[in-house]
Design an enzyme around this catalytic site. Sequence first.
Site, PDB file in Angstrom:
ATOM      1  N   LYS A  23     -42.973  32.018 -44.555  1.00 14.94           N
ATOM      2  CA  LYS A  23     -42.057  31.815 -45.660  1.00 14.94           C
ATOM      3  C   LYS A  23     -40.720  32.569 -45.109  1.00 14.94           C
ATOM      4  O   LYS A  23     -40.786  33.405 -44.390  1.00 14.94           O
ATOM      5  CB  LYS A  23     -42.644  32.373 -46.924  1.00 14.94           C
ATOM      6  CG  LYS A  23     -43.836  31.593 -47.321  1.00 14.94           C
ATOM      7  CD  LYS A  23     -44.459  32.140 -48.562  1.00 14.94           C
ATOM      8  CE  LYS A  23     -45.548  31.150 -49.249  1.00 14.94           C
ATOM      9  NZ  LYS A  23     -46.253  31.719 -50.405  1.00 14.94           N
TER      10      LYS A  23
ATOM     11  N   ARG B  57     -51.428  39.092 -44.887  1.00  8.48           N
ATOM     12  CA  ARG B  57     -50.821  39.577 -45.973  1.00  8.48           C
ATOM     13  C   ARG B  57     -51.330  40.982 -46.408  1.00  8.48           C
ATOM     14  O   ARG B  57     -50.506  41.990 -46.813  1.00  8.48           O
ATOM     15  CB  ARG B  57     -51.282  38.656 -47.099  1.00  8.48           C
ATOM     16  CG  ARG B  57     -50.717  37.476 -47.236  1.00  8.48           C
ATOM     17  CD  ARG B  57     -51.242  36.295 -48.285  1.00  8.48           C
ATOM     18  NE  ARG B  57     -50.484  35.186 -48.353  1.00  8.48           N
ATOM     19  CZ  ARG B  57     -51.132  33.980 -48.975  1.00  8.48           C
ATOM     20  NH1 ARG B  57     -52.307  33.955 -49.569  1.00  8.48           N
ATOM     21  NH2 ARG B  57     -50.290  32.933 -49.354  1.00  8.48           N
TER      22      ARG B  57
ATOM     23  N   TYR C 195     -44.946  22.113 -53.725  1.00 10.97           N
ATOM     24  CA  TYR C 195     -45.516  22.882 -54.686  1.00 10.97           C
ATOM     25  C   TYR C 195     -45.659  22.126 -56.055  1.00 10.97           C
ATOM     26  O   TYR C 195     -45.807  22.773 -57.074  1.00 10.97           O
ATOM     27  CB  TYR C 195     -44.775  24.228 -54.830  1.00 10.97           C
ATOM     28  CG  TYR C 195     -44.925  25.059 -53.804  1.00 10.97           C
ATOM     29  CD1 TYR C 195     -45.962  25.630 -53.433  1.00 10.97           C
ATOM     30  CD2 TYR C 195     -43.933  25.943 -53.193  1.00 10.97           C
ATOM     31  CE1 TYR C 195     -46.535  26.655 -52.615  1.00 10.97           C
ATOM     32  CE2 TYR C 195     -44.039  26.713 -52.299  1.00 10.97           C
ATOM     33  CZ  TYR C 195     -45.315  27.193 -51.859  1.00 10.97           C
ATOM     34  OH  TYR C 195     -45.700  28.309 -50.968  1.00 10.97           O
TER      35      TYR C 195
ATOM     36  N   GLU D 260     -49.358  17.710 -47.361  1.00  9.41           N
ATOM     37  CA  GLU D 260     -48.339  18.806 -46.806  1.00  9.41           C
ATOM     38  C   GLU D 260     -47.862  18.587 -45.519  1.00  9.41           C
ATOM     39  O   GLU D 260     -46.634  18.756 -45.222  1.00  9.41           O
ATOM     40  CB  GLU D 260     -49.071  20.217 -47.003  1.00  9.41           C
ATOM     41  CG  GLU D 260     -49.166  20.608 -48.327  1.00  9.41           C
ATOM     42  CD  GLU D 260     -49.990  22.098 -48.412  1.00  9.41           C
ATOM     43  OE1 GLU D 260     -50.398  22.389 -47.450  1.00  9.41           O
ATOM     44  OE2 GLU D 260     -50.396  22.327 -49.740  1.00  9.41           O
TER      45      GLU D 260
ATOM     46  N   PHE E 133     -43.971  31.320 -62.356  1.00  4.62           N
ATOM     47  CA  PHE E 133     -43.530  31.666 -61.178  1.00  4.62           C
ATOM     48  C   PHE E 133     -42.831  30.549 -60.437  1.00  4.62           C
ATOM     49  O   PHE E 133     -42.311  30.755 -59.452  1.00  4.62           O
ATOM     50  CB  PHE E 133     -44.373  32.529 -60.282  1.00  4.62           C
ATOM     51  CG  PHE E 133     -45.517  31.589 -60.090  1.00  4.62           C
ATOM     52  CD1 PHE E 133     -45.687  30.775 -58.937  1.00  4.62           C
ATOM     53  CD2 PHE E 133     -46.893  31.647 -60.722  1.00  4.62           C
ATOM     54  CE1 PHE E 133     -46.940  30.022 -58.571  1.00  4.62           C
ATOM     55  CE2 PHE E 133     -48.019  30.990 -60.409  1.00  4.62           C
ATOM     56  CZ  PHE E 133     -48.144  30.200 -59.384  1.00  4.62           C
TER      57      PHE E 133
ATOM     58  N   ASN F 199     -45.386  36.815 -49.755  1.00  2.00           N
ATOM     59  CA  ASN F 199     -46.511  37.151 -49.038  1.00  2.00           C
ATOM     60  C   ASN F 199     -46.784  36.251 -47.835  1.00  2.00           C
ATOM     61  O   ASN F 199     -47.783  36.011 -47.108  1.00  2.00           O
ATOM     62  CB  ASN F 199     -47.910  36.623 -50.227  1.00  2.00           C
ATOM     63  CG  ASN F 199     -47.698  35.210 -50.436  1.00  2.00           C
ATOM     64  OD1 ASN F 199     -46.989  34.487 -50.131  1.00  2.00           O
ATOM     65  ND2 ASN F 199     -48.627  34.919 -51.574  1.00  2.00           N
TER      66      ASN F 199
ATOM     67  N   ARG G 209     -56.723  30.278 -43.978  1.00  3.04           N
ATOM     68  CA  ARG G 209     -56.984  31.093 -45.220  1.00  3.04           C
ATOM     69  C   ARG G 209     -57.396  32.461 -44.912  1.00  3.04           C
ATOM     70  O   ARG G 209     -57.037  33.419 -45.709  1.00  3.04           O
ATOM     71  CB  ARG G 209     -57.603  30.209 -46.233  1.00  3.04           C
ATOM     72  CG  ARG G 209     -56.806  28.868 -46.526  1.00  3.04           C
ATOM     73  CD  ARG G 209     -55.846  28.847 -47.488  1.00  3.04           C
ATOM     74  NE  ARG G 209     -56.234  29.059 -48.895  1.00  3.04           N
ATOM     75  CZ  ARG G 209     -55.481  29.207 -50.111  1.00  3.04           C
ATOM     76  NH1 ARG G 209     -54.140  28.764 -49.766  1.00  3.04           N
ATOM     77  NH2 ARG G 209     -55.937  29.469 -51.296  1.00  3.04           N
TER      78      ARG G 209
ATOM     79  N   THR H 108     -53.841  35.768 -52.062  1.00  4.23           N
ATOM     80  CA  THR H 108     -52.682  35.430 -52.682  1.00  4.23           C
ATOM     81  C   THR H 108     -51.718  36.825 -52.849  1.00  4.23           C
ATOM     82  O   THR H 108     -50.547  36.937 -52.532  1.00  4.23           O
ATOM     83  CB  THR H 108     -52.455  34.590 -53.917  1.00  4.23           C
ATOM     84  OG1 THR H 108     -53.173  33.441 -53.559  1.00  4.23           O
ATOM     85  CG2 THR H 108     -50.940  34.227 -54.138  1.00  4.23           C
TER      86      THR H 108
ATOM     87  N   HIS I 160     -47.806  30.436 -45.787  1.00  3.25           N
ATOM     88  CA  HIS I 160     -48.598  29.522 -46.726  1.00  3.25           C
ATOM     89  C   HIS I 160     -49.548  28.682 -45.892  1.00  3.25           C
ATOM     90  O   HIS I 160     -49.186  28.751 -44.568  1.00  3.25           O
ATOM     91  CB  HIS I 160     -47.426  28.436 -47.179  1.00  3.25           C
ATOM     92  CG  HIS I 160     -48.364  27.040 -47.691  1.00  3.25           C
ATOM     93  ND1 HIS I 160     -48.938  26.796 -49.001  1.00  3.25           N
ATOM     94  CD2 HIS I 160     -48.891  25.930 -46.954  1.00  3.25           C
ATOM     95  CE1 HIS I 160     -49.451  25.628 -49.099  1.00  3.25           C
ATOM     96  NE2 HIS I 160     -49.576  25.174 -47.684  1.00  3.25           N
TER      97      HIS I 160
HETATM   98  P1  IDP Z   1     -51.505  30.450 -52.094  1.00 13.05           P
HETATM   99  O1  IDP Z   1     -50.322  30.467 -51.355  1.00 13.05           O
HETATM  100  O2  IDP Z   1     -52.543  32.017 -51.774  1.00 13.05           O
HETATM  101  O3  IDP Z   1     -52.527  29.066 -51.726  1.00 13.05           O
HETATM  102  P2  IDP Z   1     -51.161  29.543 -54.641  1.00 13.05           P
HETATM  103  O4  IDP Z   1     -51.721  29.823 -55.672  1.00 13.05           O
HETATM  104  O5  IDP Z   1     -50.981  28.264 -54.144  1.00 13.05           O
HETATM  105  O6  IDP Z   1     -51.168  30.455 -53.485  1.00 13.05           O
HETATM  106  O7  IDP Z   1     -49.598  29.937 -55.162  1.00 13.05           O
HETATM  107  C1  IDP Z   1     -48.405  29.397 -54.281  1.00 13.05           C
HETATM  108  C2  IDP Z   1     -47.542  30.572 -53.989  1.00 13.05           C
HETATM  109  O8  IDP Z   1     -46.819  31.085 -55.321  1.00 13.05           O
HETATM  110  C3  IDP Z   1     -48.348  31.997 -53.511  1.00 13.05           C
HETATM  111  O9  IDP Z   1     -48.491  32.278 -52.282  1.00 13.05           O
HETATM  112  C4  IDP Z   1     -47.287  33.191 -54.145  1.00 13.05           C
HETATM  113  O10 IDP Z   1     -46.008  33.183 -53.246  1.00 13.05           O
HETATM  114  C5  IDP Z   1     -46.734  32.280 -55.474  1.00 13.05           C
HETATM  115  N1  IDP Z   1     -47.658  32.863 -56.594  1.00 13.05           N
HETATM  116  C6  IDP Z   1     -49.007  32.335 -56.736  1.00 13.05           C
HETATM  117  N2  IDP Z   1     -49.398  32.859 -58.139  1.00 13.05           N
HETATM  118  C7  IDP Z   1     -48.425  33.829 -58.541  1.00 13.05           C
HETATM  119  C8  IDP Z   1     -48.671  34.546 -59.596  1.00 13.05           C
HETATM  120  O11 IDP Z   1     -49.463  34.787 -60.381  1.00 13.05           O
HETATM  121  N3  IDP Z   1     -47.234  35.384 -59.864  1.00 13.05           N
HETATM  122  C9  IDP Z   1     -46.362  35.297 -58.709  1.00 13.05           C
HETATM  123  N4  IDP Z   1     -46.315  34.449 -57.826  1.00 13.05           N
HETATM  124  C10 IDP Z   1     -47.461  33.671 -57.491  1.00 13.05           C
HETATM  125 MG    MG Z   2     -51.746  27.146 -52.532  1.00 11.76          MG
END
Ligand code: IDP
Ligand code: MG
Length: 145
Positions: free
Chosen positions: A16, A109, A56, A137, A64, A123, A92, A98, A126
């Site tokens: 990212k 992370r 997304y 994707e 968010f 973070n 992962r 996350t 992805h």
């Molecule tokens: P992942 O990247 O670990 O798969 P996802 O739930 O798919 O997590 O969410 C996509 C991205 O959105 C996350 O990597 C993070 O940057 C952001 N994100 C996810 N959940 C939250 C939240 O509760 N608050 C703020 N940002 C979030």
């Molecule tokens: Mg995800």
Amino acid sequence: MTSTSTGSERTLILVKPDGVRRALVGEIIARVEAKGYVISELKMMSADRSTLEAHYAEHKGKPFYEPLMEFMLSGPMVAMIAEGNRVIEGFRSLAGVTDPTLAAPGTIRGDLARDQGTKVVQNLVHGSDSVESAEREISIFFPKK
Ligand code: IDP
Ligand code: MG
């Protein structure tokens, strides 16, 4: 492949914009390679909004979502395809959970990111979360010509 081995998988990895800004592209690629996965496609790019909306789509409407769009548009990122047996769950696992505050030390992370107090969690990476999302994707970021 023999009839008893499972098929090799592909996953989409993004470094990212925070990872590119912090010059962690090499560190992140090194971890993927050191684990033994093969990077078969790799590019530096600036995503446009429609690409990110497709990527997304599952998060549309969440609090968010707009901050996530802004963050992902805030600078260049790196997209790659990594291949190997169980690479989807393997990456992962390398990435960690996350929330970087909770991500285990030893993960990308957990070692390299922290809470920055922003509306969206920054973070660094992805990684696709299933075979279906990986193929979906990959077709967004590496469309077949
Ligand atoms: P992942 O990247 O670990 O798969 P996802 O739930 O798919 O997590 O969410 C996509 C991205 O959105 C996350 O990597 C993070 O940057 C952001 N994100 C996810 N959940 C939250 C939240 O509760 N608050 C703020 N940002 C979030
Ligand atoms: Mg995800």
